[in-house]
Motif scaffolding. Structure first.
Motif, PDB file in Angstrom:
ATOM      1  N   LYS A  57      -7.760   7.461  -6.510  1.00  0.00           N
ATOM      2  CA  LYS A  57      -8.424   7.017  -5.290  1.00  0.00           C
ATOM      3  C   LYS A  57      -9.815   7.627  -5.223  1.00  0.00           C
ATOM      4  CE  LYS A  57      -5.076   4.598  -3.484  1.00  0.00           C
ATOM      5  NZ  LYS A  57      -5.220   3.172  -3.285  1.00  0.00           N
ATOM      6  N   GLN A  58     -10.755   6.864  -4.711  1.00  0.00           N
ATOM      7  CA  GLN A  58     -12.154   7.262  -4.616  1.00  0.00           C
ATOM      8  C   GLN A  58     -12.609   7.214  -3.162  1.00  0.00           C
ATOM      9  OE1 GLN A  58     -14.127   8.198  -7.285  1.00  0.00           O
ATOM     10  NE2 GLN A  58     -12.225   8.109  -8.461  1.00  0.00           N
ATOM     11  N   PRO A  59     -13.693   7.917  -2.821  1.00  0.00           N
ATOM     12  CA  PRO A  59     -14.226   7.820  -1.462  1.00  0.00           C
ATOM     13  C   PRO A  59     -14.494   6.355  -1.101  1.00  0.00           C
ATOM     14  CG  PRO A  59     -15.279   9.615  -2.614  1.00  0.00           C
ATOM     15  CD  PRO A  59     -14.448   8.869  -3.637  1.00  0.00           C
ATOM     16  N   GLY A  60     -14.083   6.003   0.113  1.00  0.00           N
ATOM     17  CA  GLY A  60     -14.214   4.624   0.578  1.00  0.00           C
ATOM     18  C   GLY A  60     -12.933   3.826   0.476  1.00  0.00           C
ATOM     19  N   ASP A  61     -11.963   4.297  -0.322  1.00  0.00           N
ATOM     20  CA  ASP A  61     -10.677   3.614  -0.432  1.00  0.00           C
ATOM     21  C   ASP A  61      -9.878   3.815   0.850  1.00  0.00           C
ATOM     22  OD1 ASP A  61     -11.330   2.894  -3.015  1.00  0.00           O
ATOM     23  OD2 ASP A  61      -9.959   4.310  -3.970  1.00  0.00           O
ATOM     24  N   THR A  62      -9.098   2.805   1.213  1.00  0.00           N
ATOM     25  CA  THR A  62      -8.248   2.911   2.397  1.00  0.00           C
ATOM     26  C   THR A  62      -6.841   3.307   1.965  1.00  0.00           C
ATOM     27  OG1 THR A  62      -7.769   0.551   2.341  1.00  0.00           O
ATOM     28  CG2 THR A  62      -9.593   1.268   3.743  1.00  0.00           C
ATOM     29  N   ILE A  63      -6.217   4.146   2.790  1.00  0.00           N
ATOM     30  CA  ILE A  63      -4.855   4.596   2.538  1.00  0.00           C
ATOM     31  C   ILE A  63      -4.102   4.604   3.858  1.00  0.00           C
ATOM     32  CG2 ILE A  63      -5.481   6.000   0.534  1.00  0.00           C
ATOM     33  CD1 ILE A  63      -5.261   8.485   2.325  1.00  0.00           C
ATOM     34  N   GLU A  64      -2.788   4.664   3.784  1.00  0.00           N
ATOM     35  CA  GLU A  64      -1.954   4.825   4.964  1.00  0.00           C
ATOM     36  C   GLU A  64      -1.307   6.203   4.899  1.00  0.00           C
ATOM     37  OE1 GLU A  64       0.763   1.513   4.978  1.00  0.00           O
ATOM     38  OE2 GLU A  64      -0.647   0.328   6.165  1.00  0.00           O
ATOM     39  N   VAL A  65      -1.238   6.861   6.055  1.00  0.00           N
ATOM     40  CA  VAL A  65      -0.678   8.209   6.144  1.00  0.00           C
ATOM     41  C   VAL A  65       0.345   8.241   7.275  1.00  0.00           C
ATOM     42  CG1 VAL A  65      -1.210  10.648   6.531  1.00  0.00           C
ATOM     43  CG2 VAL A  65      -2.873   9.196   5.350  1.00  0.00           C
ATOM     44  N   VAL A  66       1.497   8.844   7.015  1.00  0.00           N
ATOM     45  CA  VAL A  66       2.505   9.058   8.052  1.00  0.00           C
ATOM     46  C   VAL A  66       2.594  10.553   8.336  1.00  0.00           C
ATOM     47  CG1 VAL A  66       3.844   6.997   7.515  1.00  0.00           C
ATOM     48  CG2 VAL A  66       4.394   9.128   6.378  1.00  0.00           C
ATOM     49  N   ASP A  67       2.950  10.878   9.586  1.00  0.00           N
ATOM     50  CA  ASP A  67       3.019  12.293   9.960  1.00  0.00           C
ATOM     51  C   ASP A  67       4.447  12.805  10.134  1.00  0.00           C
ATOM     52  OD1 ASP A  67       3.763  11.134  12.371  1.00  0.00           O
ATOM     53  OD2 ASP A  67       2.144  12.039  13.530  1.00  0.00           O
ATOM     54  N   GLY A  68       5.427  11.956   9.892  1.00  0.00           N
ATOM     55  CA  GLY A  68       6.821  12.373  10.025  1.00  0.00           C
ATOM     56  C   GLY A  68       7.322  12.363  11.459  1.00  0.00           C
ATOM     57  N   ARG A  69       6.489  11.931  12.399  1.00  0.00           N
ATOM     58  CA  ARG A  69       6.875  11.840  13.810  1.00  0.00           C
ATOM     59  C   ARG A  69       6.834  10.400  14.309  1.00  0.00           C
ATOM     60  NH1 ARG A  69       2.501  15.439  14.563  1.00  0.00           N
ATOM     61  NH2 ARG A  69       3.063  17.150  13.229  1.00  0.00           N
ATOM     62  N   GLY A  70       6.844   9.462  13.365  1.00  0.00           N
ATOM     63  CA  GLY A  70       6.842   8.046  13.723  1.00  0.00           C
ATOM     64  C   GLY A  70       5.461   7.436  13.855  1.00  0.00           C
ATOM     65  N   ASN A  71       4.411   8.171  13.506  1.00  0.00           N
ATOM     66  CA  ASN A  71       3.057   7.642  13.593  1.00  0.00           C
ATOM     67  C   ASN A  71       2.562   7.215  12.215  1.00  0.00           C
ATOM     68  OD1 ASN A  71       2.633   8.270  16.438  1.00  0.00           O
ATOM     69  ND2 ASN A  71       2.607  10.393  15.772  1.00  0.00           N
ATOM     70  N   LEU A  72       1.864   6.100  12.186  1.00  0.00           N
ATOM     71  CA  LEU A  72       1.250   5.582  10.967  1.00  0.00           C
ATOM     72  C   LEU A  72      -0.248   5.519  11.206  1.00  0.00           C
ATOM     73  CD1 LEU A  72       1.374   4.130   8.174  1.00  0.00           C
ATOM     74  CD2 LEU A  72       1.580   2.002   9.467  1.00  0.00           C
ATOM     75  N   PHE A  73      -1.015   6.067  10.279  1.00  0.00           N
ATOM     76  CA  PHE A  73      -2.462   6.117  10.397  1.00  0.00           C
ATOM     77  C   PHE A  73      -3.100   5.331   9.263  1.00  0.00           C
ATOM     78  CE2 PHE A  73      -0.697   9.943  12.189  1.00  0.00           C
ATOM     79  CZ  PHE A  73      -1.368  10.082  13.399  1.00  0.00           C
ATOM     80  N   GLY A  74      -4.033   4.480   9.608  1.00  0.00           N
ATOM     81  CA  GLY A  74      -4.865   3.826   8.613  1.00  0.00           C
ATOM     82  C   GLY A  74      -6.091   4.704   8.422  1.00  0.00           C
ATOM     83  N   MET A 119       0.845  -1.174   0.000  1.00  0.00           N
ATOM     84  CA  MET A 119       0.000   0.000   0.000  1.00  0.00           C
ATOM     85  C   MET A 119       0.894   1.243   0.000  1.00  0.00           C
ATOM     86  SD  MET A 119      -3.006   1.166   2.667  1.00  0.00           S
ATOM     87  CE  MET A 119      -3.999  -0.246   2.312  1.00  0.00           C
ATOM     88  N   ILE A 120       0.508   2.217  -0.760  1.00  0.00           N
ATOM     89  CA  ILE A 120       1.252   3.475  -0.851  1.00  0.00           C
ATOM     90  C   ILE A 120       0.955   4.318   0.383  1.00  0.00           C
ATOM     91  CG2 ILE A 120       1.490   5.623  -2.144  1.00  0.00           C
ATOM     92  CD1 ILE A 120       0.844   4.013  -4.643  1.00  0.00           C
ATOM     93  N   ARG A 121       1.984   4.944   0.920  1.00  0.00           N
ATOM     94  CA  ARG A 121       1.823   5.805   2.096  1.00  0.00           C
ATOM     95  C   ARG A 121       1.908   7.269   1.674  1.00  0.00           C
ATOM     96  NH1 ARG A 121       5.381   2.415   6.463  1.00  0.00           N
ATOM     97  NH2 ARG A 121       3.848   0.737   6.649  1.00  0.00           N
ATOM     98  N   PHE A 122       1.092   8.073   2.320  1.00  0.00           N
ATOM     99  CA  PHE A 122       1.056   9.500   2.054  1.00  0.00           C
ATOM    100  C   PHE A 122       1.597  10.234   3.269  1.00  0.00           C
ATOM    101  CE2 PHE A 122      -2.172   7.539  -0.525  1.00  0.00           C
ATOM    102  CZ  PHE A 122      -1.959   8.109  -1.761  1.00  0.00           C
ATOM    103  N   TYR A 123       2.149  11.423   3.043  1.00  0.00           N
ATOM    104  CA  TYR A 123       2.718  12.234   4.115  1.00  0.00           C
ATOM    105  C   TYR A 123       1.798  13.415   4.411  1.00  0.00           C
ATOM    106  CZ  TYR A 123       5.739  15.566   6.487  1.00  0.00           C
ATOM    107  OH  TYR A 123       6.254  16.459   7.374  1.00  0.00           O
ATOM    108  N   ALA A 124       1.383  13.511   5.657  1.00  0.00           N
ATOM    109  CA  ALA A 124       0.547  14.635   6.098  1.00  0.00           C
ATOM    110  C   ALA A 124       0.941  14.974   7.539  1.00  0.00           C
ATOM    111  CB  ALA A 124      -0.932  14.273   6.019  1.00  0.00           C
ATOM    112  N   PRO A 125       1.747  16.023   7.726  1.00  0.00           N
ATOM    113  CA  PRO A 125       2.246  16.337   9.063  1.00  0.00           C
ATOM    114  C   PRO A 125       1.167  16.727  10.068  1.00  0.00           C
ATOM    115  CG  PRO A 125       2.817  18.085   7.530  1.00  0.00           C
ATOM    116  CD  PRO A 125       2.226  16.971   6.725  1.00  0.00           C
ATOM    117  N   ASP A 126       0.023  17.235   9.611  1.00  0.00           N
ATOM    118  CA  ASP A 126      -1.049  17.670  10.519  1.00  0.00           C
ATOM    119  C   ASP A 126      -2.297  16.804  10.411  1.00  0.00           C
ATOM    120  OD1 ASP A 126       0.536  19.832  11.347  1.00  0.00           O
ATOM    121  OD2 ASP A 126      -0.112  21.015   9.629  1.00  0.00           O
TER     122      ASP A 126
END
Length: 65
Positions: free
Chosen positions: A29-46, A1-8
């Motif tokens: 990507k469409q509404p309802g799709d799942t993605i992974e996001v990192v914030d640059g502080r070591g956190n990973l969000f589904g 899965m591709i990860r996206f960067y979003a600091p906030d």
């Protein structure tokens, strides 16, 4: 899965413009799709994409690791 960067991601629940454009225009990507996001502080969000806008894609955070 591709990860996206979003600091906030925790405070805004939106992807930055460059990341939004990549997710919506390039990866289609469409509404309802799942993605992974990192914030640059070591956190990973589904996340689940709620609004597939190419300048400010809105997500719902499902989990944090």
């Amino acid at each position: 899965m591709i990860r996206f960067y979003a600091p906030d991601i925790e405070s805004t629940a939106t992807l930055p413009e460059t990341e939004s454009g990549h997710a919506v225009r390039v990866l289609r990507k469409q509404p309802g799709d799942t993605i992974e996001v990192v914030d640059g502080r070591g956190n990973l969000f589904g996340c689940t994409l709620l609004d597939a806008h190419p300048k400010h894609a809105m997500v719902r955070i499902d989990y944090r690791t």
